[in-house]
Structures are given as structure tokens and as C-alpha cells.
Design a protein around this motif. Sequence first.
Motif, PDB file in Angstrom:
ATOM      1  N   GLN A 103     -49.952  31.053  14.268  1.00 31.91           N
ATOM      2  CA  GLN A 103     -49.488  30.305  15.118  1.00 31.91           C
ATOM      3  C   GLN A 103     -49.371  29.004  15.536  1.00 31.91           C
ATOM      4  O   GLN A 103     -50.632  28.201  15.675  1.00 31.91           O
ATOM      5  N   SER A 104     -48.693  28.809  14.249  1.00 28.26           N
ATOM      6  CA  SER A 104     -48.368  27.092  14.265  1.00 28.26           C
ATOM      7  C   SER A 104     -47.403  26.636  15.254  1.00 28.26           C
ATOM      8  O   SER A 104     -47.122  24.785  15.262  1.00 28.26           O
ATOM      9  N   ASP A 105     -47.220  26.907  16.159  1.00 26.05           N
ATOM     10  CA  ASP A 105     -45.904  26.556  17.373  1.00 26.05           C
ATOM     11  C   ASP A 105     -45.581  27.751  18.308  1.00 26.05           C
ATOM     12  O   ASP A 105     -45.203  28.675  18.201  1.00 26.05           O
ATOM     13  N   SER A 123     -41.859  24.857  12.834  1.00 26.98           N
ATOM     14  CA  SER A 123     -41.727  25.735  12.421  1.00 26.98           C
ATOM     15  C   SER A 123     -40.302  25.864  12.601  1.00 26.98           C
ATOM     16  O   SER A 123     -40.091  26.377  14.078  1.00 26.98           O
ATOM     17  N   HIS A 162     -47.020  18.241  11.681  1.00 27.23           N
ATOM     18  CA  HIS A 162     -47.628  18.064  10.033  1.00 27.23           C
ATOM     19  C   HIS A 162     -47.389  16.310   9.882  1.00 27.23           C
ATOM     20  O   HIS A 162     -46.098  15.660  10.681  1.00 27.23           O
ATOM     21  N   VAL A 212     -48.224  22.317  15.977  1.00 28.55           N
ATOM     22  CA  VAL A 212     -49.145  21.650  14.601  1.00 28.55           C
ATOM     23  C   VAL A 212     -47.787  20.829  14.413  1.00 28.55           C
ATOM     24  O   VAL A 212     -46.643  21.118  13.597  1.00 28.55           O
ATOM     25  N   ASP A 228     -48.549  28.591   7.163  1.00 32.65           N
ATOM     26  CA  ASP A 228     -48.184  28.090   8.025  1.00 32.65           C
ATOM     27  C   ASP A 228     -47.691  29.486   9.237  1.00 32.65           C
ATOM     28  O   ASP A 228     -47.558  29.531  10.183  1.00 32.65           O
ATOM     29  N   SER A 229     -46.236  29.520   8.643  1.00 35.85           N
ATOM     30  CA  SER A 229     -44.899  30.691   9.522  1.00 35.85           C
ATOM     31  C   SER A 229     -46.235  31.746   9.709  1.00 35.85           C
ATOM     32  O   SER A 229     -45.583  32.335  10.902  1.00 35.85           O
ATOM     33  N   ASP A 240     -51.442  18.959  11.964  1.00 37.35           N
ATOM     34  CA  ASP A 240     -51.495  18.981  10.392  1.00 37.35           C
ATOM     35  C   ASP A 240     -52.969  20.564  10.027  1.00 37.35           C
ATOM     36  O   ASP A 240     -52.954  20.941   8.935  1.00 37.35           O
ATOM     37  N   ASP A 241     -53.460  21.225  11.558  1.00 41.96           N
ATOM     38  CA  ASP A 241     -54.255  22.149  11.431  1.00 41.96           C
ATOM     39  C   ASP A 241     -53.851  23.310  12.491  1.00 41.96           C
ATOM     40  O   ASP A 241     -53.997  23.333  13.335  1.00 41.96           O
ATOM     41  N   PRO A 242     -53.246  24.379  11.972  1.00 41.44           N
ATOM     42  CA  PRO A 242     -52.901  25.357  12.644  1.00 41.44           C
ATOM     43  C   PRO A 242     -54.354  26.186  13.144  1.00 41.44           C
ATOM     44  O   PRO A 242     -54.318  26.341  14.407  1.00 41.44           O
ATOM     45  N   SER A 243     -54.850  26.334  12.902  1.00 42.46           N
ATOM     46  CA  SER A 243     -56.691  26.929  13.135  1.00 42.46           C
ATOM     47  C   SER A 243     -56.877  26.051  14.677  1.00 42.46           C
ATOM     48  O   SER A 243     -57.638  27.519  15.417  1.00 42.46           O
TER      49      SER A 243
END
Length: 505
Positions: free
Chosen positions: A100-102, A47, A86, A84, A96-97, A160-163
Motif C-alpha cells: 500500500q504505497s498510495d 504509483s 520517493h 510514498v 512497492d507496487s 520512501d517507506d511504504p510501511s
Amino acid sequence: MIPISSRKRQRVPNHHTSATRHSSTAAIIETFPDKTVSESSQKLRRSSSSSTICSTTAITGIPDTITSSFNDASTADVILRLFVDHSPFHSANPSDSAGQSDIQIYLHSRVIRRAKYFAALLSDRWQKQTNTERNSNNAAEDSRSNENNNLVHLNLGVHDDPSSINVRLTVLQLLYSSDFETVIDSASTALEILPVALELLFEDCVKSCVKFLEAVPWSDEEEKRVVSLIPFLREEESKELLARVSPGKDDSCEEMLHGLILAAIHNHPNMAFVKAFVAKLLRDFSSRESARMVLERAFETSLKIVKESLEEYSSPDFRGDHNETEAIQRLNLHTAMTNGRHLLWLVERMIELRVADSAVKEWSEQAAFTADLQRAFRDDAWRNFVPGLPAVVLRCTCKLANAVAAGTILAAKQVRMKLVKDWLPVLIVCKDNVSPMLPSHKTLCLELEETFLRIISTLPMSDAQVLLQQCLSFSTRNVEDCPHLVTAFNTWFRRATQTPQLENL
């Protein structure tokens, strides 16, 4: 390959759930300059901006004591990037942004070695191997920072899943505190954490999740997730879970149903309610063949008891005083009456499920039993002890005969003939000896008369001729009161006087 203990644990494949999807993540250690790490991150669709968790940040539901040394940049010797990763087919999602994706967290090698996955990555053997193999194909990367050579950099991708990053953070914090009882507080939480613990080879966490799942109920969806994870557990870990969802033997359903039937007709005080409930279970059971087997088994048992009791009553072999003989005879009659009621309920269930074929055949082969019944009903003793016994026996016969006459049970000619031949005398004796006849009993006898006559009409002329002559007792003082008998004889004579069809061919 990552060197681990002699008995390796399998990686966990992707598990999609409503809350999170766990993905297996491969990780290797590489030694690259910072620029290479940055370029590799771009290739993994990193990200645009990475967020670093401050040392005081804690995941919701995790006590502050867990994070006291977790993510402490001043003492950490490992930097782990969770991101994440992807897939090529993933379409960018604006949310996503915002999530907490990164992220980047500070860890301590002496702590995270509790997970065998990290212990292998941080081992001297693996570092030497990765220095020569330099493989960065969609895996976590490690570099010695130019600014600080004491920090080990690890990248760990989550597909593919930030959660699912939050779940991994929870597991990482458990490496610091082992506060499993506080964190694992529901089956859904255990099922979120368990795949990650398996992935990281965090044995203590795996044991805690399994222990919790063993002790609590599951929803249907949770059970499916448990079953999907069982193959990745060791045999001793999965034993209790497997015992809950796997039958101990092939015929366990039949044994369960048979036990329920016996409890309903023999042991339970609220017999009517329990019988209704068991009847529903039998109706809803997926295998009609299994229901047939257990009902036939119970039917044969009850029929045997009734037959033996009537045989002992009709042909007594007692040597004792009169009172003792009378007590034994009374017991035989009560036993026959009780099991006769059970037999009637079983017959009703078998007809309802259309599995009474064997019962009809068995009922038509009871010449000795019907002879004992006739002897018993000609005696007056039953009137004082079990006045309802004739009605119970006739109801069983009527239920089965009606099913045959209606075509619900397709009985062979010989079965139909013997059914009428053996049970017609019992009906006649009951009519002659049950006095005064209650309205319900009179209605039952009339229904059985009509049913027998309908069955006789399906037999060859010669057989029908013999049986119809035995039905003269169906007649009444007023001929108009027995139209069923008149119709049966008219039908037979019509057939007997018409030109044989074979002569016209």
C-alpha cells in the motif's frame, strides 16, 4: 506557516527504525481542478495505480469498533491521499507496487480536527491564505472536487517507506476511537506511533505514548529512539523519560560505585558473592579514575576505623570494673578485625585495577599505627578474641609490598624505604609472638620477608645497610633454610666492595 496553538510543537525529523521510518510531512491546501491534482501526483512519482481502502478494512491489531465510522465514504467530507513520496535517488522496488504505497481514505473533518495539524489545515484562515498563495512544492494538496464541492482533498506524502503508511493509518483510526490502551501495547508500538502523533499534533495520542513509555522497560535500541524523541516533547511531557536516562548530578557514577562497595563490605549477608560481583563491576567500569576515587575513599575510611580501634585498644583510658574494660577491649579488637578484612579486599581491588599508588603511600606513613600494632601483638588478649588479626594486617602489607617490588606500583624511594622501615618491626613481632605458627601464617611471613628484601635492594647502600641489619631475625637454625636472606646480604657486600663507578669516569 501553519497557524496552531500559541505553543507550537516541533516537527519530527526522519527516524529510521527496523520496522518503519517516520518522515516529517508538510501539507498545504490548494484549490485545483482534478487534472492539476493528477499532474501534480505524477510529479511526486505517484504509483501507477492507487488503492482505495474500503470502509470495512482494518489494520491488523485494531479492533473493529475503531473502524465503524473510519473511512466511511457515505458520510465523509475529507478525502486524504497517503502516498510514498520517493526521493529523486530512489530506485524502483517491485515490492512497492504490491504494498500500500498510495492509498485514499475517507475522513470526517469534525473528527480529525482533534489533531491540531488537521485543524489548522481545515481552518477558514488557512483556506483563504492558500487560495492566494497556490504553493504546491512537494506538499499535500487540497482541491474542491468538481463533482462534489463538499469534499476536501488532502495529499500527505511519506518519504520512501511504504510501511510507515500503516502507522499513519493507525493514528488516523485513533482519532475516531481513542482506544490507546488496546493499540499501544508495547514500547516498539509506542515508538512507531509517537513520531506520527507529534507530526500531526495529536496531543491525546502523544500523551498516551509518553505515559506508556514511562511505565515499561526499554531495550537498548528502544532507549536510543526514546532519547532521539525527547527534544520534540514539551518539558512536562519529557520530564519522567529524561529522569530515567539522565543522571541527576555529575558524580552519580562515583556515588553509585561507592554505595555498592559499602554494601558489599558492610551490609550484605551473602558477602562473598556480592564482593565478587562488585569487583567485576569495578573491572568493567569505563573510567579508571572514577574507580580510583571511590576505592581510595573507602580505603581511607576503613583504615581510619582500624587505626582508631587499635589505638583505643593499645592505649586504654577506661574507668570501670574489669568486666566492662574487657568488653570494650574485645569490641575494639573485633572492630579492627572486621574492618581489616574490608581493607584487604579494597587493597586487592586497587592493585587489580592498578590504582593503588595512594594506598601504598598512605600505608608507608603509618608509624603510629604500626607502633600500636606492635603493642597489641605483644599482648596475649588478641589470641582469644581475634587470632586472625595479625594475618589480615600482614596480608595487606604483603599485597602492597609485592605490587611495589613487581613494579606494578612505581613508588618513590622515600615511600619504598618507609614502607619497609615501619612495617618490618610488625612482621618481626608477629613471627615472635604468634605461636604455634600455622603453615599458612608461616608461608605469609616468608613471602613478606622476601618481598621486603627485594625492596631493600632498590634503595641506596646507606639505607639498605640500616634495614638489612634489622632483618637478622629472618635467619633460621639451618642457614640453608633462608637463602633469600643470604642472597640479600651477598648482594649488599658485592656492591660495597666493588670499585665506585664515579672513579672510572
